[in-house]
Design a protein around this motif. Sequence first.
Motif, PDB file in Angstrom:
ATOM      1  N   ILE A  47       0.849  -1.184   0.000  1.00  0.00           N
ATOM      2  CA  ILE A  47       0.000   0.000   0.000  1.00  0.00           C
ATOM      3  C   ILE A  47       0.886   1.236   0.000  1.00  0.00           C
ATOM      4  CG2 ILE A  47      -0.183   0.030   2.541  1.00  0.00           C
ATOM      5  CD1 ILE A  47      -3.095   1.083   2.125  1.00  0.00           C
ATOM      6  N   ALA A  48       0.434   2.285  -0.676  1.00  0.00           N
ATOM      7  CA  ALA A  48       1.230   3.509  -0.773  1.00  0.00           C
ATOM      8  C   ALA A  48       1.441   4.124   0.604  1.00  0.00           C
ATOM      9  CB  ALA A  48       0.537   4.501  -1.694  1.00  0.00           C
ATOM     10  N   ARG A  49       2.607   4.692   0.806  1.00  0.00           N
ATOM     11  CA  ARG A  49       2.944   5.304   2.095  1.00  0.00           C
ATOM     12  C   ARG A  49       2.057   6.505   2.379  1.00  0.00           C
ATOM     13  NH1 ARG A  49       6.912   9.170   3.541  1.00  0.00           N
ATOM     14  NH2 ARG A  49       7.450   9.074   5.745  1.00  0.00           N
ATOM     15  N   HIS A  50       1.598   7.195   1.358  1.00  0.00           N
ATOM     16  CA  HIS A  50       0.714   8.340   1.519  1.00  0.00           C
ATOM     17  C   HIS A  50      -0.202   8.401   0.305  1.00  0.00           C
ATOM     18  CE1 HIS A  50       3.163  10.460  -1.478  1.00  0.00           C
ATOM     19  NE2 HIS A  50       4.226  10.058  -0.800  1.00  0.00           N
ATOM     20  N   PRO A  51      -1.304   9.140   0.382  1.00  0.00           N
ATOM     21  CA  PRO A  51      -2.171   9.279  -0.794  1.00  0.00           C
ATOM     22  C   PRO A  51      -1.412   9.910  -1.960  1.00  0.00           C
ATOM     23  CG  PRO A  51      -3.267  10.097   1.181  1.00  0.00           C
ATOM     24  CD  PRO A  51      -1.843   9.856   1.549  1.00  0.00           C
ATOM     25  N   LEU A  52      -1.896   9.661  -3.165  1.00  0.00           N
ATOM     26  CA  LEU A  52      -1.253  10.229  -4.339  1.00  0.00           C
ATOM     27  C   LEU A  52      -1.219  11.756  -4.258  1.00  0.00           C
ATOM     28  CD1 LEU A  52      -2.825   8.109  -7.237  1.00  0.00           C
ATOM     29  CD2 LEU A  52      -0.570   7.831  -6.174  1.00  0.00           C
ATOM     30  N   THR A  53      -0.088  12.315  -4.649  1.00  0.00           N
ATOM     31  CA  THR A  53       0.045  13.763  -4.693  1.00  0.00           C
ATOM     32  C   THR A  53      -0.447  14.297  -6.036  1.00  0.00           C
ATOM     33  OG1 THR A  53       2.268  13.698  -5.634  1.00  0.00           O
ATOM     34  CG2 THR A  53       2.100  13.621  -3.214  1.00  0.00           C
ATOM     35  N   VAL A  54      -0.556  15.614  -6.127  1.00  0.00           N
ATOM     36  CA  VAL A  54      -0.945  16.244  -7.387  1.00  0.00           C
ATOM     37  C   VAL A  54       0.036  15.856  -8.492  1.00  0.00           C
ATOM     38  CG1 VAL A  54      -1.207  18.462  -8.575  1.00  0.00           C
ATOM     39  CG2 VAL A  54      -2.117  18.167  -6.250  1.00  0.00           C
ATOM     40  N   ASP A  66      -6.071  20.813  -9.604  1.00  0.00           N
ATOM     41  CA  ASP A  66      -6.605  20.586  -8.266  1.00  0.00           C
ATOM     42  C   ASP A  66      -6.802  21.925  -7.576  1.00  0.00           C
ATOM     43  OD1 ASP A  66      -7.071  19.921  -5.576  1.00  0.00           O
ATOM     44  OD2 ASP A  66      -5.958  18.050  -5.781  1.00  0.00           O
ATOM     45  N   SER A  67      -8.047  22.325  -7.397  1.00  0.00           N
ATOM     46  CA  SER A  67      -8.340  23.608  -6.760  1.00  0.00           C
ATOM     47  C   SER A  67      -8.202  23.552  -5.250  1.00  0.00           C
ATOM     48  CB  SER A  67      -9.764  24.054  -7.119  1.00  0.00           C
ATOM     49  OG  SER A  67     -10.719  23.100  -6.682  1.00  0.00           O
ATOM     50  N   PHE A  68      -8.056  22.336  -4.696  1.00  0.00           N
ATOM     51  CA  PHE A  68      -7.952  22.190  -3.250  1.00  0.00           C
ATOM     52  C   PHE A  68      -6.515  22.316  -2.753  1.00  0.00           C
ATOM     53  CE2 PHE A  68     -11.674  19.697  -4.518  1.00  0.00           C
ATOM     54  CZ  PHE A  68     -12.645  20.215  -3.678  1.00  0.00           C
TER      55      PHE A  68
END
Length: 220
Positions: A47-54, A66-68
């Motif tokens: 599993i990825a260490r963190h969520p996918l980045t932009v 990505d407006s967030f």
Amino acid sequence: MGLSDEELDAVRAIERADGADDDLGAFFMEAGRARPVREVRVEPFLIARHPLTVAQVRHWLPEYEDSFSDSASSTARLEDDLDDLLGVLPFRLPSEAQWEYAARAGTTTLTFRGDGRPDEDQVLDDFADEERTAAAENAFGLAAMGSANEICADVWIPHFEDAPEDARPRSGDGPRTVRGGAADLHPWQGCDEWLLLLSAIRYEFRQFTAVRPVAPVPSR
């Protein structure tokens, strides 16, 4: 897997100690969506260490905006382009069981940090930690579990009725299940957003989501 009696008692203890922002009656009424507690057999997975980045999402979707997020190293939130990403991503979404196993990291407490109310400053440090330092990791080395809302492969079904015992995702039509999301509501409005950090909390996908992909362990 699931929200245990002990975890519910821990939330009640927080409420009795005036650690809640409001009456938690609605939370306890909806707690059944994460119950009953059950045993699940989880085979090894990556599993990825963190969520996918932009920046990572743009590897597969070059036109992604990505407006967030403030920078390319921030966690990406997917909306209308979620299906486009899933169509080209060479990995898959975690099942709910895999996500909770990863989030708990061997613990049986409310969060991997224990049974206390999570500290907002710590949550924001975890979520905004674009260097993904060890301070944001659980015992499995996974960063910011629960901070962003992360979509799972399972179709949303209240409770765990007829759920597989081997961590396979439940298939079917309809919205998927989401886990986490406390930092997505920053600045907290005093509506007990910290409850979204609980390892067992689950809800129905509505608007935007982060993606933390998984993959099978390669065979030799």
